[in-house]
Design a protein around this motif. Sequence first.
Motif, PDB file in Angstrom:
ATOM      1  N   GLU A   1      -7.501  11.324  13.896  1.00  0.00           N
ATOM      2  CA  GLU A   1      -6.045  11.200  13.176  1.00  0.00           C
ATOM      3  C   GLU A   1      -5.430  11.553  12.202  1.00  0.00           C
ATOM      4  OE1 GLU A   1      -3.743   7.641  14.008  1.00  0.00           O
ATOM      5  OE2 GLU A   1      -4.952   6.627  15.496  1.00  0.00           O
ATOM      6  N   ALA A  53      10.649   3.045   2.450  1.00  0.00           N
ATOM      7  CA  ALA A  53      11.452   3.808   1.849  1.00  0.00           C
ATOM      8  C   ALA A  53      11.939   4.393   3.514  1.00  0.00           C
ATOM      9  CB  ALA A  53      11.132   5.367   1.035  1.00  0.00           C
ATOM     10  N   VAL A  54      12.117   4.589   4.219  1.00  0.00           N
ATOM     11  CA  VAL A  54      11.906   4.808   5.409  1.00  0.00           C
ATOM     12  C   VAL A  54      13.264   3.895   6.286  1.00  0.00           C
ATOM     13  CG1 VAL A  54      12.071   5.301   7.988  1.00  0.00           C
ATOM     14  CG2 VAL A  54      10.086   6.040   7.144  1.00  0.00           C
ATOM     15  N   PHE A  91       9.771  10.433   3.760  1.00  0.00           N
ATOM     16  CA  PHE A  91      10.593   8.727   4.643  1.00  0.00           C
ATOM     17  C   PHE A  91      12.023   8.871   5.226  1.00  0.00           C
ATOM     18  CE2 PHE A  91      13.650   9.445   0.841  1.00  0.00           C
ATOM     19  CZ  PHE A  91      12.990  10.186   0.752  1.00  0.00           C
ATOM     20  N   THR A 144       9.455  -2.835  14.112  1.00  0.00           N
ATOM     21  CA  THR A 144       9.674  -1.360  14.756  1.00  0.00           C
ATOM     22  C   THR A 144       7.799  -1.310  15.230  1.00  0.00           C
ATOM     23  OG1 THR A 144      10.648  -0.522  13.043  1.00  0.00           O
ATOM     24  CG2 THR A 144       9.240   1.545  14.426  1.00  0.00           C
ATOM     25  N   ASN A 189       6.086   3.688   1.473  1.00  0.00           N
ATOM     26  CA  ASN A 189       6.269   4.749   2.766  1.00  0.00           C
ATOM     27  C   ASN A 189       7.238   4.303   3.342  1.00  0.00           C
ATOM     28  OD1 ASN A 189       7.369   7.254   3.651  1.00  0.00           O
ATOM     29  ND2 ASN A 189       4.332   7.432   3.811  1.00  0.00           N
ATOM     30  N   ARG A 215      -3.623  -1.558   8.678  1.00  0.00           N
ATOM     31  CA  ARG A 215      -3.988  -2.365   8.683  1.00  0.00           C
ATOM     32  C   ARG A 215      -4.293  -3.676   9.914  1.00  0.00           C
ATOM     33  NH1 ARG A 215      -7.029  -2.509   3.828  1.00  0.00           N
ATOM     34  NH2 ARG A 215      -6.705  -0.437   3.062  1.00  0.00           N
ATOM     35  N   ILE A 241       4.553  12.035   0.463  1.00  0.00           N
ATOM     36  CA  ILE A 241       5.102  11.538   1.213  1.00  0.00           C
ATOM     37  C   ILE A 241       6.235  11.847   2.017  1.00  0.00           C
ATOM     38  CG2 ILE A 241       3.979   9.204   0.680  1.00  0.00           C
ATOM     39  CD1 ILE A 241       7.162   8.290   0.189  1.00  0.00           C
ATOM     40  N   LEU A 291      -6.307  -3.910  -3.332  1.00  0.00           N
ATOM     41  CA  LEU A 291      -6.882  -2.366  -3.680  1.00  0.00           C
ATOM     42  C   LEU A 291      -6.257  -2.254  -5.043  1.00  0.00           C
ATOM     43  CD1 LEU A 291      -5.439  -1.372  -0.546  1.00  0.00           C
ATOM     44  CD2 LEU A 291      -7.775  -1.820  -0.811  1.00  0.00           C
ATOM     45  N   THR A 296       0.881  -1.622  -0.125  1.00  0.00           N
ATOM     46  CA  THR A 296       0.092   0.236   0.272  1.00  0.00           C
ATOM     47  C   THR A 296       0.768   1.217   0.039  1.00  0.00           C
ATOM     48  OG1 THR A 296       0.036   0.050   2.080  1.00  0.00           O
ATOM     49  CG2 THR A 296      -2.338  -1.422   1.490  1.00  0.00           C
ATOM     50  N   THR A 297       0.580   2.546  -0.125  1.00  0.00           N
ATOM     51  CA  THR A 297       1.380   3.115   0.167  1.00  0.00           C
ATOM     52  C   THR A 297       1.678   3.642   0.945  1.00  0.00           C
ATOM     53  OG1 THR A 297      -0.921   4.909   0.538  1.00  0.00           O
ATOM     54  CG2 THR A 297      -0.189   4.920  -2.062  1.00  0.00           C
ATOM     55  N   LYS A 298       1.420   3.357   2.433  1.00  0.00           N
ATOM     56  CA  LYS A 298       1.962   3.570   3.486  1.00  0.00           C
ATOM     57  C   LYS A 298       3.434   2.450   3.672  1.00  0.00           C
ATOM     58  CE  LYS A 298       0.358   4.371   7.779  1.00  0.00           C
ATOM     59  NZ  LYS A 298       0.028   3.705   9.095  1.00  0.00           N
ATOM     60  N   GLN A 299       2.580   0.875   3.507  1.00  0.00           N
ATOM     61  CA  GLN A 299       4.255   0.053   3.221  1.00  0.00           C
ATOM     62  C   GLN A 299       4.605   1.064   2.494  1.00  0.00           C
ATOM     63  OE1 GLN A 299       1.395  -2.972   2.082  1.00  0.00           O
ATOM     64  NE2 GLN A 299       1.492  -4.072   4.552  1.00  0.00           N
ATOM     65  N   ASP A 304      -4.824   4.227   0.369  1.00  0.00           N
ATOM     66  CA  ASP A 304      -4.811   3.365   1.083  1.00  0.00           C
ATOM     67  C   ASP A 304      -6.863   2.268   1.091  1.00  0.00           C
ATOM     68  OD1 ASP A 304      -1.939   2.991   0.996  1.00  0.00           O
ATOM     69  OD2 ASP A 304      -2.027   3.223   2.580  1.00  0.00           O
ATOM     70  N   ARG A 362      16.105   1.472   8.203  1.00  0.00           N
ATOM     71  CA  ARG A 362      15.721   1.302   9.905  1.00  0.00           C
ATOM     72  C   ARG A 362      14.310   0.547  10.140  1.00  0.00           C
ATOM     73  NH1 ARG A 362      20.049  -1.771  11.454  1.00  0.00           N
ATOM     74  NH2 ARG A 362      22.121  -0.800  11.532  1.00  0.00           N
ATOM     75  N   SER A 404      -1.745   2.966  15.877  1.00  0.00           N
ATOM     76  CA  SER A 404      -2.678   3.950  14.235  1.00  0.00           C
ATOM     77  C   SER A 404      -4.251   3.205  14.017  1.00  0.00           C
ATOM     78  CB  SER A 404      -1.649   4.316  13.375  1.00  0.00           C
ATOM     79  OG  SER A 404      -2.780   4.823  12.378  1.00  0.00           O
ATOM     80  N   THR A 405      -4.967   4.309  13.757  1.00  0.00           N
ATOM     81  CA  THR A 405      -6.103   3.071  13.176  1.00  0.00           C
ATOM     82  C   THR A 405      -6.047   3.235  11.843  1.00  0.00           C
ATOM     83  OG1 THR A 405      -7.381   5.690  13.361  1.00  0.00           O
ATOM     84  CG2 THR A 405      -7.768   4.767  15.758  1.00  0.00           C
ATOM     85  N   PHE A 406      -5.201   3.434  11.226  1.00  0.00           N
ATOM     86  CA  PHE A 406      -4.831   3.679   9.955  1.00  0.00           C
ATOM     87  C   PHE A 406      -4.293   2.191  10.246  1.00  0.00           C
ATOM     88  CE2 PHE A 406      -5.734   7.840  10.256  1.00  0.00           C
ATOM     89  CZ  PHE A 406      -6.834   7.439   8.629  1.00  0.00           C
TER      90      PHE A 406
END
Lengths: 544, 544
Positions: free
Chosen positions: B53, A161-162, B80, A169, A158, A177, B78, A223, A153-156, B42, A164, A173-175
């Motif tokens: 949130e 790219a972070v 990152f 981690t 994202n 899944r 985003i 999706l 997903t876009t969140k994953q 997402d 570490r 968040s209620t966002f």
Amino acid sequence: QEGRDKCKTKKLMISTFFLLLLLLLQEFGIHSNETFVVATTDRIVLDFDRFKELRDDTTLYLLQHEHQVLPAATEEKISFMPHYDTLIKSGTYEYYASENKESLAYPLAELIDNALSATAKNAGTRIIEIRMLFDESLGKPAVIVLDNGRGMTTKQLNKWAVYRHSKFTKEKSTFARKEEDYVRPDPVPRSLNSDISYFGVGGKQAVFHFGNVVRMISKPVGLPDVHELVLSEEDFEKKEKNKEDIYSTTILNRKPGDCSHVSEDERFLRTIIEEEPGKESFTAVVITGLKQNHVSFLKDEFVVWTRQLAHIYHYYIHGVNGNDMRQGSKKTDHQSKIDIQVRLQIHLNTFELIASKEPDFFQTLYINSAADTFEFKASTAPDGGTVEGVLRYHPFLYDRETYPKDPDTIKDSLDADDFENEPGLVNQEERRIFECYWNGRLIPGTKVTEFDWCSCKGAKGGDIPPECYSRFSGVLFTDDNFQVTTNKMTFMDLELKLKSKDTIFTLGLNGQKEFVQWLKNCHQNFDKQIKFVGFKGITTRTDV
Amino acid sequence: QEGRDKCKTKKLMISTFFLLLLLLLQEFGIHSNETFVVATTDRIVLDFDRFKELRDDTTLYLLQHEHQVLPAATEEKISFMPHYDTLIKSGTYEYYASENKESLAYPLAELIDNALSATAKNAGTRIIEIRMLFDESLGKPAVIVLDNGRGMTTKQLNKWAVYRHSKFTKEKSTFARKEEDYVRPDPVPRSLNSDISYFGVGGKQAVFHFGNVVRMISKPVGLPDVHELVLSEEDFEKKEKNKEDIYSTTILNRKPGDCSHVSEDERFLRTIIEEEPGKESFTAVVITGLKQNHVSFLKDEFVVWTRQLAHIYHYYIHGVNGNDMRQGSKKTDHQSKIDIQVRLQIHLNTFELIASKEPDFFQTLYINSAADTFEFKASTAPDGGTVEGVLRYHPFLYDRETYPKDPDTIKDSLDADDFENEPGLVNQEERRIFECYWNGRLIPGTKVTEFDWCSCKGAKGGDIPPECYSRFSGVLFTDDNFQVTTNKMTFMDLELKLKSKDTIFTLGLNGQKEFVQWLKNCHQNFDKQIKFVGFKGITTRTDV
Ligand SMILES: Nc1ncnc2c1ncn2[C@@H]1O[C@H](COP(=O)(O)OP(=O)(O)OP(=O)(O)O)[C@@H](O)[C@H]1O
Ligand SMILES: Nc1ncnc2c1ncn2[C@@H]1O[C@H](COP(=O)(O)OP(=O)(O)OP(=O)(O)O)[C@@H](O)[C@H]1O
Ligand SMILES: [Mg+2]
Ligand SMILES: [Mg+2]
């Protein structure tokens, strides 16, 4: 000195240097006949030129002279965001020649690790394709790793790219899944758990080892949209120059098959994007800006690195028993489900390899030249790690040892036979016989030496000739209760732990009673020396 | 579908969820009988809880239904930023057991590398002190590395904290002091250039390998203030929780000797701070939050890791010729100038070691048991790297080989003599005889095997017995034209390059004519076999 304290600090943000000086004179009540300087905390005295370069939040001192001692401590705000080389150089110095073999299989393996994790829950065949596009008619050179896994997903994406950010981690968040909470997999034989993500760095290290631009294209399962994210060295440099936010960029969300954004020099992307509409989910890692020496290696040493890959993933490709090609061996159904394909395209010539069908010459050789196996388990205290182990006996047959030689070194050692077995060699190294697999994949830089119980050093001698102790090879399998380095090239301390006196071995798991007995049986049943014991008649051999 | 396009994206920042819905109805002219959803990219449909949130800059879709296909591509911003584990975990999986020896000397070495760089231009003695304070009366356990080098300005201290900011990172600012432009040092013998900084990660990896808090205390040369910077895992966690800027903190600037900020559990800092006023410049790296297993190792294996350190820095401590303790050997004046001191304090017991005076049992043994040396040089094309090499002959004397054995393994191999020289061993590994030094310090994970020209495999046989080929040890010295991994544990491809056919060797730099001739001379002059050739009289030995 004069009873009045002229050293003050203040955060200043004004428009001209002279205004600053005027204000200072006022603010601190300095007489025009007193001398003073304005300096940074590094005691660089401010002049007009330097003033223009001041950042808004710079801490400044008003001092009697440049070297005045601070009467009171001061605090100064700093920012220490990691340099973007954290990403760009993350892979550059990681994948070194291991066992003196070039290392490009190892960064590639990071991407295959990710693909194996992503496809772990696939219902059908898990397909991992490596496409090396070095044909100028397709655009600039590119390395692409494609899988039909669960996608991101876009969140994953994202999070990918972070640097570490790992599966460990924690985030609330209620966002989030529900599927995203990490669940440790149950123990499975040979630790083939497909759970080969650990540090949150592998993908980045790998792509920036090969090149300086990565385009991640991914469609998450369930999706409708495809997401694209590009990270590039050039882009980082541009942002730094323009004093823009270094770690910000945009993700492109689009419908499957839409390649309206593809530029001419990346036209090879069209083929990939056109394949999208048929796929429920996928991830494509597209690396460009490839380093020239890596391209040469990938082309020239195609056989070498594909063979190394097949070695690393031997047990994923062939199942828990490995690539046993002999009649009567048990096959597991696991075997048919992972398909690693490698395609190299140079000037319209395409070389294709399906790793699953290509013997890797390493494990395959060992497995198929083994006359018998001896299985064991080791439990290391106090961490509770468990290691599965296999020893394989390679008998002496008539005129030669059947212990496989590494095909890469066979040539070198042909003319060495004269000396290598001579007595008198000092400082002889121990035999590193165990190859080591972590969560099912090879860790190429660690080889463990024999244990006391299977070493000729500990043997009570007697009825087993010492040569027998050099006729077995071995494999160890662990899960991530044992730690590896972030480049997955080396175990941290597997051997130290195994050799600790607190480690408990359980020997002979496949029905053998004890090791020495097994070795003796192997010697008696499988080693064939030619002995002439008198004429007994003529036998026609039907077994050759 | 109805000719009107209801899929729009908009960045929204309003105060209530209902207001949002009302606005959407208005903005897009949605009739009250049409159904629609507001979702994240997402495709998580927004409800009241999730709305609370939302971040201000979240991209949202207005869709007919959750799974509607995007008619047009969208862009989504985003961020990152690397996770703070980039710093906190940077060292955790880096310093593995090399050659099966525990590795704590290797992260310590990173701090000594920095101290050697910092003291390179010292006029007087370069003093590096390692203080291990494990005495509860002093406060919590701490590891401290102190040097009397050039120190850091606030700006340099700030850069220290920037992961991957290296001496090669270019910066243009009128605030940059001229001294800061990196100048590559001229070539020096054995590459003892004291320039052992390369990646911009070593210090961070090292401190966070040992613990989770570091306090850097530094006074730059020529400037009056002391600067302190603290990075701690707890602080990062707190900032994350409070949604504060992760990579911001403050530097404390104060006068030398001022310890008013020191807390009771760090009271050991007072001793260090009280020493400050006498020093022109210094840096102290203070690590706390030590991992318990590391503390145990540092205490219990004091001799092991100090010996390893002495091995790593052998040539810095003893000079280009190493610790040659025999009469008549040339000493260089370099020798007296580096002083590495190690102090371990446990419950008021203090153990002290001055590394310079402690033989390390590795290079020292090799150097002092060598009867003669053979020097050579290798130039690798096309990169122009140069490697210096030394071979040392360890003769056979009367009843035994004098080739030094690693003292750590001597015990293990005592009972192995029966078998280890037996013929018939297959798969025998090559002899890795060369230890390798990079910019003058040992890279512990790389050992290079013998070269063709000094291998018995290439020998034309004849008048030199093959055993002679196993009587020499070796050392290689390179500068940073050859690359090492970021943990400085392994060379990237030194051996591959040296074994390339393009590499040119220049043999016999110390006056020897050619290798085979040297070896023959060594054998004839130094190997002493006891041979009874007839009675010649009685000699009284005065040499024992
Ligand atoms: N092919 C893929 N399909 C789906 N998700 C992926 C894929 N590749 C990477 N990811 C996601 O991105 C994350 C980051 O990948 P990356 O390889 O950089 O680190 P990691 O796998 O978490 O840890 P490691 O450092 O052990 O590789 C992964 O954890 C996974 O969630
Ligand atoms: N003891 C010290 N005295 C003065 N400056 C230091 C000291 N330790 C570190 N520094 C400065 O901080 C910088 C960062 O140190 P760090 O060890 O993290 O990386 P590096 O030495 O640049 O590269 P490497 O990754 O090779 O160690 C150094 O380049 C040096 O400028
Ligand atoms: Mg990974
Ligand atoms: Mg360093």
